[in-house]
Design a protein around this motif. Structure first.
Motif, PDB file in Angstrom:
ATOM      1  N   GLN A  70       0.869  -1.352   0.002  1.00  0.00           N
ATOM      2  CA  GLN A  70      -0.088  -0.071   0.192  1.00  0.00           C
ATOM      3  C   GLN A  70       0.800   1.223  -0.048  1.00  0.00           C
ATOM      4  O   GLN A  70       0.622   2.234  -0.766  1.00  0.00           O
ATOM      5  CB  GLN A  70      -0.927  -0.018   1.296  1.00  0.00           C
ATOM      6  CG  GLN A  70      -1.805   1.063   1.104  1.00  0.00           C
ATOM      7  CD  GLN A  70      -2.921   0.948   0.162  1.00  0.00           C
ATOM      8  OE1 GLN A  70      -3.645  -0.075  -0.165  1.00  0.00           O
ATOM      9  NE2 GLN A  70      -3.069   2.034  -0.862  1.00  0.00           N
ATOM     10  N   ASP A  74       0.504   4.081  -2.717  1.00  0.00           N
ATOM     11  CA  ASP A  74       0.197   5.527  -2.399  1.00  0.00           C
ATOM     12  C   ASP A  74       1.242   6.428  -2.917  1.00  0.00           C
ATOM     13  O   ASP A  74       0.884   7.447  -3.435  1.00  0.00           O
ATOM     14  CB  ASP A  74      -0.166   5.667  -0.931  1.00  0.00           C
ATOM     15  CG  ASP A  74      -1.025   5.129  -0.352  1.00  0.00           C
ATOM     16  OD1 ASP A  74      -2.120   4.577  -1.059  1.00  0.00           O
ATOM     17  OD2 ASP A  74      -1.181   4.777   0.964  1.00  0.00           O
ATOM     18  N   ASN A  78      -0.151   9.032  -5.488  1.00  0.00           N
ATOM     19  CA  ASN A  78      -0.105  10.543  -5.093  1.00  0.00           C
ATOM     20  C   ASN A  78       0.985  11.282  -5.873  1.00  0.00           C
ATOM     21  O   ASN A  78       1.571  12.220  -5.756  1.00  0.00           O
ATOM     22  CB  ASN A  78       0.493  10.606  -3.516  1.00  0.00           C
ATOM     23  CG  ASN A  78      -0.684  10.164  -2.627  1.00  0.00           C
ATOM     24  OD1 ASN A  78      -1.937  10.380  -3.229  1.00  0.00           O
ATOM     25  ND2 ASN A  78      -0.253   9.549  -1.651  1.00  0.00           N
TER      26      ASN A  78
END
Length: 273
Positions: A70, A74, A78
């Motif tokens: 994760q 991310d 992002n």
């Protein structure tokens, strides 16, 4: 509501030539973003209902593994380059099978096999693959390929809940277990390029996808590699193209410090032994 949606979609089909998306390599997506999300959710439910074919690791008891993956995801999401960052679900699943593969559904459901994780040498390689799969979903390549392979009317019937049998086929097609979903050569090139762009603002080497292909070539594992290689048997050309893209945008190709979520890649791999 289902009847209204069906009538509206039939009207669309009557005014847009089917050849518009079947004769063109890149295709035209006739579905809405909400349709992508719904199809992805239904496919994810189908995959979850078939643990024999898709033995998904539960999150409970595998918190460290999911946290590591994760954290990587991310960073990519992002990057500021993912168009549907806030619209799609971007939900991770780890499939516990010794298979060199990863895939993503419409709507942002991402699946990574433990076989691929254990095979790759570096965290940058895995980040390159993750970027590639996220790009397929974000650029809606999966939706375009499904339209070409199954036809809009069949996909519409699935969205309306009328064709569960074909939904199982779609799940297998996405995973490459039945008849691997055929992305166009342009789709694959775009996903490779987008992976470089995504990773350029992360801690990972932006050409991670290239070093992954290099490993497959060195090991002679191209034929048993991910399904997206099946129709593109010259990954050496893709290595050159990915590295060229990295040079063009001036991003770092130096390997990362190999410490994601306070864990080395070797420690992450060891979680699946």
């Amino acid at each position: 509501m289902k009847i209204i949606k069906s009538l509206l979609f039939t009207l669309v089909l009557s005014t847009i030539s089917i050849g518009l998306f079947t004769s063109c390599e890149d295709g035209v997506v006739l579905f809405s973003i909400e349709d992508d999300k719904q199809l992805g959710a239904q496919t994810a439910a189908q995959i979850a209902s078939d643990p024999e074919q898709f033995p998904i690791l539960p999150r409970q008891g595998n918190e460290a593994a999911y946290s590591y993956l994760q954290n990587m995801t991310d960073q990519i999401l992002n990057s500021g380059e993912v168009k549907y960052r806030n619209e799609f679900v971007w939900k991770l699943h780890i499939i516990d099978q010794d298979v060199l593969n990863a895939f993503a559904t419409p709507g942002g459901y991402i699946y990574v096999y433990t076989g691929l994780i254990k095979y790759l040498n570096t965290v940058d390689d895995l980040a390159g693959v993750m970027g590639h799969e996220i790009a397929h979903s974000d650029n809606r390549h999966s939706s375009k390929a499904l339209q070409r392979q199954y036809g809009v009317q069949i996909l519409l019937s699935i969205l309306l809940g009328n064709d569960p049998g074909t939904l199982a086929q779609i799940a297998g097609s996405l995973a490459g277990t039945i008849d691997g979903l055929k992305f166009s050569q342009k789709n694959e090139a775009d996903a490779d390029d987008q992976s470089v762009i995504y990773l350029s603002s992360t801690d990972y080497a932006c050409n991670g996808a290239a070093t992954f292909f290099e490993q497959l070539l060195a090991d002679g594992s191209v034929s048993s590699g991910p399904s997206f290689l099946s129709t593109h048997p010259s990954p050496d050309n893709r290595v050159a193209d990915i590295n060229s893209k990295a040079t063009d945008i001036g991003c770092s190709v130096s390997q990362s410090n190999d410490n994601t979520d306070n864990m080395t890649y070797a420690e992450f791999q060891a979680l699946f032994d």
